[in-house]
Design a protein around this motif. Structure first.
Motif, PDB file in Angstrom:
ATOM      1  N   HIS A   1       0.800  -1.259  -0.042  1.00 48.80           N
ATOM      2  CA  HIS A   1      -0.225   0.020   0.015  1.00 48.80           C
ATOM      3  C   HIS A   1       0.844   1.251   0.038  1.00 48.80           C
ATOM      4  CE1 HIS A   1      -2.670  -3.098   1.758  1.00 48.80           C
ATOM      5  NE2 HIS A   1      -3.342  -2.422   0.848  1.00 48.80           N
ATOM      6  N   CYS A   2       2.134   1.017   0.353  1.00 50.37           N
ATOM      7  CA  CYS A   2       2.885   2.350   0.578  1.00 50.37           C
ATOM      8  C   CYS A   2       3.477   2.881  -1.128  1.00 50.37           C
ATOM      9  CB  CYS A   2       4.247   1.834   1.059  1.00 50.37           C
ATOM     10  SG  CYS A   2       5.583   3.203   1.335  1.00 50.37           S
ATOM     11  N   PRO A   3       3.127   4.312  -1.146  1.00 47.31           N
ATOM     12  CA  PRO A   3       3.666   4.773  -2.799  1.00 47.31           C
ATOM     13  C   PRO A   3       4.956   4.331  -2.846  1.00 47.31           C
ATOM     14  CG  PRO A   3       2.368   6.224  -1.011  1.00 47.31           C
ATOM     15  CD  PRO A   3       2.807   5.070  -0.304  1.00 47.31           C
ATOM     16  N   ASN A   4       5.850   4.307  -1.979  1.00 47.95           N
ATOM     17  CA  ASN A   4       7.348   4.196  -2.286  1.00 47.95           C
ATOM     18  C   ASN A   4       7.490   2.886  -2.483  1.00 47.95           C
ATOM     19  OD1 ASN A   4       8.263   6.814  -1.841  1.00 47.95           O
ATOM     20  ND2 ASN A   4       8.117   6.719   0.364  1.00 47.95           N
ATOM     21  N   CYS A   5       7.212   2.023  -1.640  1.00 51.15           N
ATOM     22  CA  CYS A   5       7.495   0.494  -1.579  1.00 51.15           C
ATOM     23  C   CYS A   5       6.550  -0.227  -2.577  1.00 51.15           C
ATOM     24  CB  CYS A   5       7.362  -0.139  -0.377  1.00 51.15           C
ATOM     25  SG  CYS A   5       8.188   0.951   1.043  1.00 51.15           S
ATOM     26  N   GLY A   6       5.563  -0.069  -2.612  1.00 55.48           N
ATOM     27  CA  GLY A   6       4.700  -0.928  -3.572  1.00 55.48           C
ATOM     28  C   GLY A   6       4.253  -0.224  -4.894  1.00 55.48           C
ATOM     29  N   GLY A   7       4.825   0.936  -5.129  1.00 52.33           N
ATOM     30  CA  GLY A   7       4.385   1.529  -6.644  1.00 52.33           C
ATOM     31  C   GLY A   7       5.076   0.826  -7.465  1.00 52.33           C
ATOM     32  N   MET A   8       6.316   0.563  -7.432  1.00 53.21           N
ATOM     33  CA  MET A   8       7.033   0.005  -8.506  1.00 53.21           C
ATOM     34  C   MET A   8       6.338  -1.429  -8.923  1.00 53.21           C
ATOM     35  SD  MET A   8       9.333   1.999 -10.035  1.00 53.21           S
ATOM     36  CE  MET A   8      10.405   0.760 -10.607  1.00 53.21           C
ATOM     37  N   ARG A   9       6.232  -2.155  -7.910  1.00 53.54           N
ATOM     38  CA  ARG A   9       5.628  -3.681  -7.912  1.00 53.54           C
ATOM     39  C   ARG A   9       4.309  -3.511  -8.696  1.00 53.54           C
ATOM     40  NH1 ARG A   9       7.840  -5.057  -2.640  1.00 53.54           N
ATOM     41  NH2 ARG A   9       5.905  -4.361  -1.764  1.00 53.54           N
ATOM     42  N   ARG A  10       3.527  -2.377  -8.184  1.00 52.12           N
ATOM     43  CA  ARG A  10       2.230  -2.347  -8.939  1.00 52.12           C
ATOM     44  C   ARG A  10       2.272  -2.029 -10.317  1.00 52.12           C
ATOM     45  NH1 ARG A  10       0.383   0.875  -5.552  1.00 52.12           N
ATOM     46  NH2 ARG A  10       1.240   2.901  -6.624  1.00 52.12           N
ATOM     47  N   GLU A  11       3.175  -1.113 -10.703  1.00 51.81           N
ATOM     48  CA  GLU A  11       3.441  -0.869 -12.027  1.00 51.81           C
ATOM     49  C   GLU A  11       3.862  -1.919 -12.764  1.00 51.81           C
ATOM     50  OE1 GLU A  11       2.408   1.800 -13.504  1.00 51.81           O
ATOM     51  OE2 GLU A  11       1.384   2.530 -11.524  1.00 51.81           O
ATOM     52  N   GLN A  12       4.857  -2.806 -12.463  1.00 48.84           N
ATOM     53  CA  GLN A  12       5.235  -3.756 -12.977  1.00 48.84           C
ATOM     54  C   GLN A  12       4.281  -4.781 -13.232  1.00 48.84           C
ATOM     55  OE1 GLN A  12       8.386  -4.264 -14.498  1.00 48.84           O
ATOM     56  NE2 GLN A  12       7.237  -6.170 -15.104  1.00 48.84           N
ATOM     57  N   TRP A  13       3.596  -5.245 -12.111  1.00 45.11           N
ATOM     58  CA  TRP A  13       2.214  -6.232 -12.430  1.00 45.11           C
ATOM     59  C   TRP A  13       1.217  -5.560 -13.481  1.00 45.11           C
ATOM     60  CZ3 TRP A  13      -3.123  -5.764 -11.671  1.00 45.11           C
ATOM     61  CH2 TRP A  13      -3.750  -6.820 -11.556  1.00 45.11           C
ATOM     62  N   ILE A  14       0.890  -4.180 -13.398  1.00 51.30           N
ATOM     63  CA  ILE A  14       0.050  -3.873 -14.268  1.00 51.30           C
ATOM     64  C   ILE A  14       0.714  -4.103 -15.679  1.00 51.30           C
ATOM     65  CG2 ILE A  14      -0.712  -1.755 -15.506  1.00 51.30           C
ATOM     66  CD1 ILE A  14      -1.236  -0.656 -12.683  1.00 51.30           C
ATOM     67  N   ASP A  15       1.911  -3.848 -16.097  1.00 51.45           N
ATOM     68  CA  ASP A  15       2.652  -4.052 -17.247  1.00 51.45           C
ATOM     69  C   ASP A  15       2.592  -5.424 -17.638  1.00 51.45           C
ATOM     70  OD1 ASP A  15       3.011  -1.211 -17.833  1.00 51.45           O
ATOM     71  OD2 ASP A  15       5.149  -1.457 -17.101  1.00 51.45           O
ATOM     72  N   ASP A  16       2.727  -6.452 -16.771  1.00 55.14           N
ATOM     73  CA  ASP A  16       2.805  -7.629 -17.129  1.00 55.14           C
ATOM     74  C   ASP A  16       1.408  -8.234 -17.340  1.00 55.14           C
ATOM     75  OD1 ASP A  16       5.479  -7.965 -16.533  1.00 55.14           O
ATOM     76  OD2 ASP A  16       5.009  -8.871 -14.196  1.00 55.14           O
ATOM     77  N   LYS A  17       0.419  -7.547 -16.817  1.00 59.03           N
ATOM     78  CA  LYS A  17      -0.974  -8.179 -17.091  1.00 59.03           C
ATOM     79  C   LYS A  17      -1.263  -7.607 -18.527  1.00 59.03           C
ATOM     80  CE  LYS A  17      -1.648 -10.567 -13.815  1.00 59.03           C
ATOM     81  NZ  LYS A  17      -1.182 -11.684 -13.760  1.00 59.03           N
ATOM     82  N   ARG A  18      -0.928  -6.441 -18.961  1.00 58.97           N
ATOM     83  CA  ARG A  18      -1.220  -5.875 -20.115  1.00 58.97           C
ATOM     84  C   ARG A  18      -0.750  -6.653 -21.287  1.00 58.97           C
ATOM     85  NH1 ARG A  18      -0.174  -0.122 -18.437  1.00 58.97           N
ATOM     86  NH2 ARG A  18      -2.398   0.876 -18.014  1.00 58.97           N
ATOM     87  N   SER A  19       0.414  -7.225 -21.009  1.00 56.00           N
ATOM     88  CA  SER A  19       1.118  -8.133 -21.943  1.00 56.00           C
ATOM     89  C   SER A  19       0.375  -9.301 -22.240  1.00 56.00           C
ATOM     90  CB  SER A  19       2.651  -8.520 -21.621  1.00 56.00           C
ATOM     91  OG  SER A  19       2.621  -9.340 -20.545  1.00 56.00           O
ATOM     92  N   GLU A  20      -0.523  -9.792 -21.253  1.00 55.94           N
ATOM     93  CA  GLU A  20      -1.360 -11.069 -21.316  1.00 55.94           C
ATOM     94  C   GLU A  20      -2.712 -10.692 -22.106  1.00 55.94           C
ATOM     95  OE1 GLU A  20      -1.488 -12.463 -17.475  1.00 55.94           O
ATOM     96  OE2 GLU A  20       0.361 -12.689 -17.153  1.00 55.94           O
ATOM     97  N   LEU A  21      -2.893  -9.593 -22.156  1.00 59.05           N
ATOM     98  CA  LEU A  21      -4.323  -9.137 -22.808  1.00 59.05           C
ATOM     99  C   LEU A  21      -4.448  -9.769 -24.291  1.00 59.05           C
ATOM    100  CD1 LEU A  21      -4.925  -5.592 -21.567  1.00 59.05           C
ATOM    101  CD2 LEU A  21      -5.921  -7.832 -20.760  1.00 59.05           C
TER     102      LEU A  21
END
Length: 157
Positions: A72-92
């Protein structure tokens, strides 16, 4: 004022109130833990390590505080969240998508927080049944949809 800005301001005000009261007003242990971690991110409370110059003649040292690592932390979780979103986009797949949201009435929040697994299992089961039943009907779609369950917690009011 945009809806997102209003939500952000509400969060900041609630967060500030929680800090001032020592989190005693938060009933949910998980939420209390998240708030504590966020307030201690990159502070001595999280621990630290010392960095020293590799030159033996240099006495320069620098301390670096550890992060909380909370998603939930903008510093700690932000990069992982963005990476997860990019990974999911590649699966569409190259097709049309429909975003369908099923919500739990606010009156059931306390019951849901105390029985998360059971309540979300029921929600996903009922949601899947509803979507599959309606989609099979030729009046609506006449097909079998693909369903990706996703759970997002939080107050959206």
């Amino acid at each position: 004022m945009s809806r997102r800005l209003v939500l952000l301001l509400k969060f900041v005000i609630n967060f500030n109130n929680c800090i001032q009261t020592g989190f005693e007003n938060i009933q949910n242990p998980y939420s209390k833990d998240v708030f504590r971690k966020l307030t201690h991110c990159h502070t001595a409370t999280q621990g630290m390590h010392r960095l020293r110059c590799s030159d033996n003649n240099c006495l320069h040292e620098q301390y670096q505080y550890h992060n909380c690592g909370n998603r939930h932390c903008p510093n700690c979780g932000g990069m992982r969240r963005e990476q997860w979103i990019d990974d999911k986009r590649s699966e569409l797949l190259p097709t049309s998508y429909f975003h369908v949201v099923f919500t739990v009435p606010h009156e059931l929040n306390a019951l849901t927080m105390g029985n998360r697994k059971q309540m979300y299992d029921l929600l996903f089961e009922a949601s899947a049944y509803t979507l599959l039943t309606l989609a099979k009907d030729a009046k609506w779609l006449g097909a079998t949809p693909g369903i990706i369950p996703c759970c997002i917690l939080g107050d959206k009011t």
